[in-house]
Scaffold this motif. Structure first.
Motif, PDB file in Angstrom:
ATOM      1  N   TYR A  77       0.831  -1.201   0.000  1.00 33.34           N
ATOM      2  CA  TYR A  77       0.000   0.000   0.000  1.00 33.34           C
ATOM      3  C   TYR A  77       0.868   1.253   0.000  1.00 33.34           C
ATOM      4  CZ  TYR A  77      -3.124   3.641   1.780  1.00 33.34           C
ATOM      5  OH  TYR A  77      -3.835   4.808   1.945  1.00 33.34           O
ATOM      6  N   THR A  78       1.914   1.243   0.835  1.00 34.25           N
ATOM      7  CA  THR A  78       2.826   2.396   0.905  1.00 34.25           C
ATOM      8  C   THR A  78       3.520   2.603  -0.432  1.00 34.25           C
ATOM      9  OG1 THR A  78       3.207   1.963   3.252  1.00 34.25           O
ATOM     10  CG2 THR A  78       4.787   3.396   2.140  1.00 34.25           C
ATOM     11  N   TYR A  79       3.967   1.501  -1.050  1.00 32.83           N
ATOM     12  CA  TYR A  79       4.638   1.580  -2.352  1.00 32.83           C
ATOM     13  C   TYR A  79       3.679   2.089  -3.420  1.00 32.83           C
ATOM     14  CZ  TYR A  79       6.819  -0.045  -6.684  1.00 32.83           C
ATOM     15  OH  TYR A  79       7.331  -0.116  -7.958  1.00 32.83           O
ATOM     16  N   TYR A  80       2.421   1.626  -3.355  1.00 36.53           N
ATOM     17  CA  TYR A  80       1.414   2.034  -4.335  1.00 36.53           C
ATOM     18  C   TYR A  80       1.143   3.530  -4.243  1.00 36.53           C
ATOM     19  CZ  TYR A  80      -2.961   1.924  -7.011  1.00 36.53           C
ATOM     20  OH  TYR A  80      -3.929   2.142  -7.949  1.00 36.53           O
ATOM     21  N   ILE A  81       0.939   4.019  -3.028  1.00 35.25           N
ATOM     22  CA  ILE A  81       0.645   5.439  -2.820  1.00 35.25           C
ATOM     23  C   ILE A  81       1.825   6.310  -3.244  1.00 35.25           C
ATOM     24  CG2 ILE A  81       0.180   7.190  -1.058  1.00 35.25           C
ATOM     25  CD1 ILE A  81      -2.230   5.441  -1.791  1.00 35.25           C
ATOM     26  N   PHE A 109      -9.432  -3.952 -14.195  1.00 32.91           N
ATOM     27  CA  PHE A 109      -8.989  -4.140 -12.820  1.00 32.91           C
ATOM     28  C   PHE A 109      -7.466  -4.081 -12.717  1.00 32.91           C
ATOM     29  CE2 PHE A 109      -7.387  -7.123  -9.607  1.00 32.91           C
ATOM     30  CZ  PHE A 109      -7.922  -6.564  -8.457  1.00 32.91           C
ATOM     31  N   MET A 110      -6.769  -4.775 -13.627  1.00 38.29           N
ATOM     32  CA  MET A 110      -5.307  -4.774 -13.598  1.00 38.29           C
ATOM     33  C   MET A 110      -4.744  -3.382 -13.823  1.00 38.29           C
ATOM     34  SD  MET A 110      -4.118  -8.272 -15.571  1.00 38.29           S
ATOM     35  CE  MET A 110      -2.400  -7.740 -15.479  1.00 38.29           C
ATOM     36  N   ILE A 111      -5.356  -2.621 -14.735  1.00 38.27           N
ATOM     37  CA  ILE A 111      -4.868  -1.271 -15.021  1.00 38.27           C
ATOM     38  C   ILE A 111      -5.031  -0.367 -13.799  1.00 38.27           C
ATOM     39  CG2 ILE A 111      -5.345   0.814 -16.376  1.00 38.27           C
ATOM     40  CD1 ILE A 111      -5.917  -1.050 -18.754  1.00 38.27           C
ATOM     41  N   VAL A 112      -6.196  -0.438 -13.161  1.00 33.40           N
ATOM     42  CA  VAL A 112      -6.454   0.400 -11.993  1.00 33.40           C
ATOM     43  C   VAL A 112      -5.490   0.079 -10.849  1.00 33.40           C
ATOM     44  CG1 VAL A 112      -8.134   0.906 -10.188  1.00 33.40           C
ATOM     45  CG2 VAL A 112      -8.870   0.853 -12.568  1.00 33.40           C
ATOM     46  N   VAL A 113      -5.221  -1.206 -10.636  1.00 30.45           N
ATOM     47  CA  VAL A 113      -4.408  -1.616  -9.488  1.00 30.45           C
ATOM     48  C   VAL A 113      -2.909  -1.545  -9.767  1.00 30.45           C
ATOM     49  CG1 VAL A 113      -3.882  -3.532  -7.909  1.00 30.45           C
ATOM     50  CG2 VAL A 113      -6.256  -3.075  -8.579  1.00 30.45           C
ATOM     51  N   PHE A 114      -2.484  -1.943 -10.976  1.00 28.71           N
ATOM     52  CA  PHE A 114      -1.057  -2.172 -11.209  1.00 28.71           C
ATOM     53  C   PHE A 114      -0.358  -1.169 -12.123  1.00 28.71           C
ATOM     54  CE2 PHE A 114      -2.749  -6.510 -10.328  1.00 28.71           C
ATOM     55  CZ  PHE A 114      -2.061  -6.729  -9.150  1.00 28.71           C
ATOM     56  N   GLU A 115      -1.111  -0.362 -12.909  1.00 27.91           N
ATOM     57  CA  GLU A 115      -0.421   0.461 -13.907  1.00 27.91           C
ATOM     58  C   GLU A 115       0.485   1.510 -13.283  1.00 27.91           C
ATOM     59  OE1 GLU A 115      -1.713   3.626 -17.249  1.00 27.91           O
ATOM     60  OE2 GLU A 115      -2.176   1.541 -17.737  1.00 27.91           O
ATOM     61  N   MET A 116       0.003   2.241 -12.296  1.00 29.17           N
ATOM     62  CA  MET A 116       0.822   3.286 -11.688  1.00 29.17           C
ATOM     63  C   MET A 116       2.098   2.726 -11.050  1.00 29.17           C
ATOM     64  SD  MET A 116      -0.168   6.387 -12.248  1.00 29.17           S
ATOM     65  CE  MET A 116       0.542   7.371 -10.951  1.00 29.17           C
ATOM     66  N   PRO A 117       2.028   1.642 -10.241  1.00 27.84           N
ATOM     67  CA  PRO A 117       3.271   1.071  -9.713  1.00 27.84           C
ATOM     68  C   PRO A 117       4.205   0.579 -10.809  1.00 27.84           C
ATOM     69  CG  PRO A 117       1.397   0.250  -8.482  1.00 27.84           C
ATOM     70  CD  PRO A 117       0.844   0.985  -9.659  1.00 27.84           C
TER      71      PRO A 117
END
Length: 407
Positions: free
Chosen positions: A5-9, A264-272
């Motif tokens: 979560y910290t890495y994602y933010i 779903f994958m784009i929303v969760v994983f694209e930014m990281p």
């Protein structure tokens, strides 16, 4: 979990408040565009049109998108991205409301053309605005945030739209679509008004540098790459769902679940993923190359087994290609645009996807009809391999020309 979560933010830090606002407006706009996924059903079930007539109406959609993005790019350079975005949202909202009152075939063709012409003028303007409000080091992540808003809106919009149709009717869908676009326009107008010049300041005169995108050979090569890549990509929203049903006998709910996996994958994983790729200093052109490679692999894997799991693997590979290729190719296009011409350059970049819609769906359907799915996937794989090689050639030419600092 807390570490993830910290890495994602962390990947969202450093983006300007204006980019966040543009993302919010984009989400409202895309979630509100609930008519689009149900347009074919509406035309057949409510208006009684034949499938060939629906095909021509959808062609009007593609042509409207093509000219809308071109004009939107031109207007962005002449009157500014702010006015283009606000006017596109407002008049697009009126267009959605008005479309329900058209009944004749030619009237709906003209109405759909006009609606998408106005609505898609938004596309080049939003990316130029994203560039204007981003630091150079943040532009790719800013684009990724805009894409996240688009995909989140497209995931939620059809779900809400289906409920509205089932519980109320199609007419209410047009009203809600139109009003949400007008609401997004009002929000942008109120919150993101251009700053007034302070006393003593003079308005900056934007001087057009460089050449037109139509005279920039390297940029035209990038556009050709994007057109062919886009033609293959759009198959996942026309031919591939038919393949799921006809070759693997999946029901509509399972097909919808596979398509939902993409969003779903784009929303969760694209930014990281984009943040990590930037930290390892991958070039924009090489990221575009790897996006094309993953898309090619997503087609060839379908021929490797009759196991239903290959469909999930194929969707994951396609989504990886989209998450890597799309934000970096967009950033590459912006970086290749000289000062004063960014609207025209991004207009042409957006037009590449309009061309993909005009030719991609028809071409894929006819290829399957003539040669079957297996041959079609092999053809798509070979074409994408050639497109990937073109991308490596573009990288070589960019390094040699040194026309941009980051390629």
């Amino acid at each position: 979990m807390k570490k993830f979560y910290t890495y994602y933010i962390e990947n969202f830090r450093g983006l300007s408040k204006e980019v966040w606002l543009l993302s919010l407006v984009t989400f409202i706009n895309r979630a509100g565009a609930m008519v689009i996924p149900f347009l074919s059903l509406y035309l057949v079930n409510e208006k009684g049109f034949t499938l060939p007539q629906v095909g021509w109406i959808m062609t009007s959609f593609g042509v409207g998108s093509l000219f809308g993005t071109w004009v939107g790019g031109k207007l962005t350079d002449s009157i500014g991205y702010y006015k283009v975005i606000v006017l596109s949202l407002f008049f697009g909202g009126l267009g959605f409301i008005g479309l329900q009152f058209l009944d004749t075939f030619y009237g709906i063709c003209a109405g759909v053309f006009a609606l998408i012409f106005v609505a898609d003028a938004y596309r080049p303007a939003i990316f130029v605005a994203c560039d204007a409000y981003s630091k150079p080091k943040n532009i790719t992540r800013s684009i990724a945030l805009i894409r996240l808003a688009i995909n989140l809106g497209f995931s939620i919009g059809p779900l809400i739209g289906g409920i509205i149709i089932a519980k109320i009717n199609y007419d209410s869908l047009f009203w809600i679509d139109g009003l949400t676009c007008i609401m997004a326009s009002a929000l942008l107008f109120v919150v993101l008004k251009p700053k007034k010049l302070q006393s003593g300041e003079t308005k900056e005169v934007v001087v057009k540098e460089g050449v037109s995108p139509y005279k920039n050979a390297l940029y035209l090569l990038l556009i050709a790459i994007m057109v062919f890549n886009g033609i293959m990509f759009v198959q996942y929203f026309s031919v591939v769902p038919l393949y799921y049903e006809q070759a693997h006998f999946l029901s509509e709910d399972l097909i919808g679940l596979l398509l939902f996996l993409n969003g779903f994958m784009i929303v969760v994983f694209e930014m990281p993923l984009v943040g990590w790729l930037e930290r390892i200093n991958i070039s924009k052109t090489m990221a575009t190359f790897w996006g094309i490679v993953f898309l090619a692999l997503s087609f060839i894997v379908l021929n490797m087994s009759d196991w239903i799991g290959v469909l999930v693997i194929g969707m994951i590979l396609m989504t990886l290609g989209e998450m890597i290729g799309s934000p970096f190719s967009n950033a590459l296009a912006i970086s290749m645009a000289p000062k004063g011409r960014k609207g025209s350059y991004m207009g042409l970049y957006s037009m590449s996807f309009s061309f993909s819609h005009i030719f991609g769906h028809n071409g894929g359907m006819n290829l399957v009809d003539s040669y079957g799915y297996d041959i079609t996937w092999y053809v798509f794989f070979v074409v994408l391999v050639l497109v990937a090689l073109l991308t490596l050639w573009l990288l070589k030419l960019l390094k040699r020309s040194r026309t941009i600092s980051t390629y």
